[in-house]
Structures are given as C-alpha cells and as structure tokens.
Design a protein around this motif. Sequence first.
Motif, PDB file in Angstrom:
ATOM      1  N   ASP A 138       0.811  -1.217   0.000  1.00  0.00           N
ATOM      2  CA  ASP A 138       0.000   0.000   0.000  1.00  0.00           C
ATOM      3  C   ASP A 138       0.844   1.268   0.000  1.00  0.00           C
ATOM      4  OD1 ASP A 138      -2.292  -1.507   0.017  1.00  0.00           O
ATOM      5  OD2 ASP A 138      -2.577  -1.388   2.195  1.00  0.00           O
ATOM      6  N   LEU A 139       2.122   1.139   0.329  1.00  0.00           N
ATOM      7  CA  LEU A 139       2.982   2.312   0.430  1.00  0.00           C
ATOM      8  C   LEU A 139       3.274   2.904  -0.949  1.00  0.00           C
ATOM      9  CD1 LEU A 139       5.508   0.984   3.095  1.00  0.00           C
ATOM     10  CD2 LEU A 139       3.714   2.681   3.441  1.00  0.00           C
ATOM     11  N   THR A 140       3.162   4.219  -1.037  1.00  0.00           N
ATOM     12  CA  THR A 140       3.437   4.926  -2.287  1.00  0.00           C
ATOM     13  C   THR A 140       4.798   5.624  -2.197  1.00  0.00           C
ATOM     14  OG1 THR A 140       2.401   6.969  -1.512  1.00  0.00           O
ATOM     15  CG2 THR A 140       0.962   5.338  -2.596  1.00  0.00           C
ATOM     16  N   VAL A 188       8.847   8.857   0.827  1.00  0.00           N
ATOM     17  CA  VAL A 188       9.635  10.088   0.968  1.00  0.00           C
ATOM     18  C   VAL A 188       9.439  10.675   2.363  1.00  0.00           C
ATOM     19  CG1 VAL A 188       9.890  12.471   0.171  1.00  0.00           C
ATOM     20  CG2 VAL A 188       9.714  10.610  -1.497  1.00  0.00           C
ATOM     21  N   TRP A 189       8.176  10.739   2.801  1.00  0.00           N
ATOM     22  CA  TRP A 189       7.900  11.202   4.158  1.00  0.00           C
ATOM     23  C   TRP A 189       8.658  10.353   5.183  1.00  0.00           C
ATOM     24  CZ3 TRP A 189       5.476  15.438   6.010  1.00  0.00           C
ATOM     25  CH2 TRP A 189       4.612  16.137   5.178  1.00  0.00           C
ATOM     26  N   GLY A 190       8.583   9.036   5.024  1.00  0.00           N
ATOM     27  CA  GLY A 190       9.235   8.135   5.959  1.00  0.00           C
ATOM     28  C   GLY A 190      10.741   8.265   5.949  1.00  0.00           C
ATOM     29  N   PHE A 220      11.643   3.424   9.111  1.00  0.00           N
ATOM     30  CA  PHE A 220      11.398   4.032   7.801  1.00  0.00           C
ATOM     31  C   PHE A 220      10.058   3.586   7.227  1.00  0.00           C
ATOM     32  CE2 PHE A 220      12.324   3.084   3.136  1.00  0.00           C
ATOM     33  CZ  PHE A 220      11.869   4.317   2.686  1.00  0.00           C
ATOM     34  N   ILE A 221       9.817   2.275   7.225  1.00  0.00           N
ATOM     35  CA  ILE A 221       8.561   1.760   6.674  1.00  0.00           C
ATOM     36  C   ILE A 221       7.390   2.057   7.600  1.00  0.00           C
ATOM     37  CG2 ILE A 221       7.354  -0.315   5.913  1.00  0.00           C
ATOM     38  CD1 ILE A 221       9.617   0.594   4.067  1.00  0.00           C
ATOM     39  N   SER A 241       6.485   5.705   7.341  1.00  0.00           N
ATOM     40  CA  SER A 241       5.888   6.000   6.035  1.00  0.00           C
ATOM     41  C   SER A 241       4.395   5.740   6.061  1.00  0.00           C
ATOM     42  CB  SER A 241       6.547   5.140   4.939  1.00  0.00           C
ATOM     43  OG  SER A 241       7.914   5.427   4.818  1.00  0.00           O
ATOM     44  N   TYR A 242       4.022   4.622   6.660  1.00  0.00           N
ATOM     45  CA  TYR A 242       2.603   4.272   6.711  1.00  0.00           C
ATOM     46  C   TYR A 242       1.823   5.219   7.612  1.00  0.00           C
ATOM     47  CZ  TYR A 242      -1.698   1.828   7.779  1.00  0.00           C
ATOM     48  OH  TYR A 242      -3.018   1.524   7.968  1.00  0.00           O
ATOM     49  N   TYR A 243       2.316   5.426   8.820  1.00  0.00           N
ATOM     50  CA  TYR A 243       1.561   6.220   9.787  1.00  0.00           C
ATOM     51  C   TYR A 243       1.448   7.687   9.370  1.00  0.00           C
ATOM     52  CZ  TYR A 243       1.181   2.469  13.195  1.00  0.00           C
ATOM     53  OH  TYR A 243       0.842   1.308  13.831  1.00  0.00           O
ATOM     54  N   ILE A 244       2.498   8.221   8.778  1.00  0.00           N
ATOM     55  CA  ILE A 244       2.463   9.622   8.345  1.00  0.00           C
ATOM     56  C   ILE A 244       1.467   9.805   7.208  1.00  0.00           C
ATOM     57  CG2 ILE A 244       3.783  11.493   7.270  1.00  0.00           C
ATOM     58  CD1 ILE A 244       6.268  10.367   8.742  1.00  0.00           C
ATOM     59  N   PHE A 245       1.548   8.930   6.212  1.00  0.00           N
ATOM     60  CA  PHE A 245       0.722   9.132   5.029  1.00  0.00           C
ATOM     61  C   PHE A 245      -0.721   8.705   5.246  1.00  0.00           C
ATOM     62  CE2 PHE A 245      -0.370   8.753   0.457  1.00  0.00           C
ATOM     63  CZ  PHE A 245       0.078  10.005   0.061  1.00  0.00           C
TER      64      PHE A 245
END
Length: 260
Positions: free
Chosen positions: A5-7, A12-14, A147-148, A151-155
Amino acid sequence: MKFEDLTITALVWGFFSILPWAYVLIATYPKSFGNSLSIDQNTTKQISFLRVLMVSALCFLAGILSTYLILEVNPIIWPQVEIKAKKPKSLLTQTIHLAFIQAGMVEEAFKISFILLIGFFLLRNPDKTWNKGIVPAAGFTALGFAFIENSYYIFSEVPEKRFETYIGRTIHSSNIHMLINLCFALFLLKSNSIPSISSRRGLVGFAFFLAVMQHGVVDFFLIPASNLGAWIATAMFIGIWVWVVRDYRVYVLDKKLNPI
C-alpha cells in the motif's frame, strides 16, 4: 497495514523522518573503523568510512525486511477472530498486550535476529568477540524498520495533520527504535569482557529482554494518546539517551578499551 500500500510519496515522508538519526549515527561513529589496516592514515579513514556505509546500507535493508516479515506474520499470529467472552475485555489488558507482546516482543525479536545474524557473519573479531561496528549495524536496522513504519503512519493521516505526525514520528518513533537497538548492541560489546560463554549468552538474553521491556513501556504510555503518557514516554527515552551516550563513549569511542 499492507506493505504494497505504500506509495513513493509515503516513502519520501518516511525517509526524511529517519534521515536526522541516520546522520547522527554516521557523524558520531569513529572513522577509524578498520584501524588495523597497515596503510597510511588518510587511506585508512577512506576505507573505514566506506565500510561503515556498506554495513549500514545492508542493515538498513535488513530493517526494511524485518518490517515486511512482521506484516506477513502478524495476521497469522494474531488472527482477527471474534470470540464471545463472558466478561468484556479490559482496556488495560489490551494495551499491555499491544505494547509488550504485539509490538515489543515481536518487533524486537525480528530486528534483533537480523542484528545478531549480520553481526555474527560480518562484525566478529578474530578472537570471536563483537566488533564495535555492531553498534551502527543495530542503529540502521532499527532505522530501516522505522522508515517503513513511519511512512505508513504519516501518510495514513489526513493532509492537515500529516506534518504534525511527521514531526512526532521523527522525534519519538525513529528515536526510540534506534535507542533500543543501540542499547542492545552496546550490551553485546559489554559481553566481550566476560570469559564464560554461558554468561555471555545470558547477558545477550538479558539485553533482548531489556529491549522488549523498553519498547513495551514506551508504547504502553503512547498507545492511549494522552499528553501525560507522551511526557512519560519522552522522559523515558531521554533517560535511555543518557544511558546510551555514556556507554557509547566507553565502548565505541574509547580506543584503548575497544581498538577495532
């Protein structure tokens, strides 16, 4: 949460959420990583720095892999099955289970397994003691995981709260993941001075237990999302920072104690 699901935007955010701590690991680590090489001082520093970067990159990938494996294993270990209980579930019990078992024990088991695996094959001295390169290895394994996760929690947040979540994940999540595994790696270096193999293994086992407890206690106070809990968790990892920095100066920066 699914890995696929990560884009690119989420990644980049992560990435930027772990970048400051990656810089801290590289900037503070002594450049004489391979100072046993019998070449001139400048060349030694260049080779040493490249070696640090290579090990760090491998460990970063190992951290990412650990996140993927946890995401695959979690539905198997903790299936979402409806169970009719006689009594309602306790919120405290659920929080303890999430913090200490699902988060603390499972996540640290995967991360520390990779730390030990990489360390055993790449970061052992000829006398079978741990090389101090295990410290950045542990740090970058943790950052690969963060990092991963970040990425999920931020986005997954709404756009209005995304930057706020990014700051929180950078300061809290990336930080605590790294500190817990740095603390574990420093215990590996402490085991070098223990002559008995069984005692060494016992210390490593204690270091794993400590990592689970550190992770669990921090998550226990962060999961309810209260201001008081956040302050207690912050106070705790400040304490771990002091602990790690003091041991880091002794076991990594002191050349007399740990020359290689």
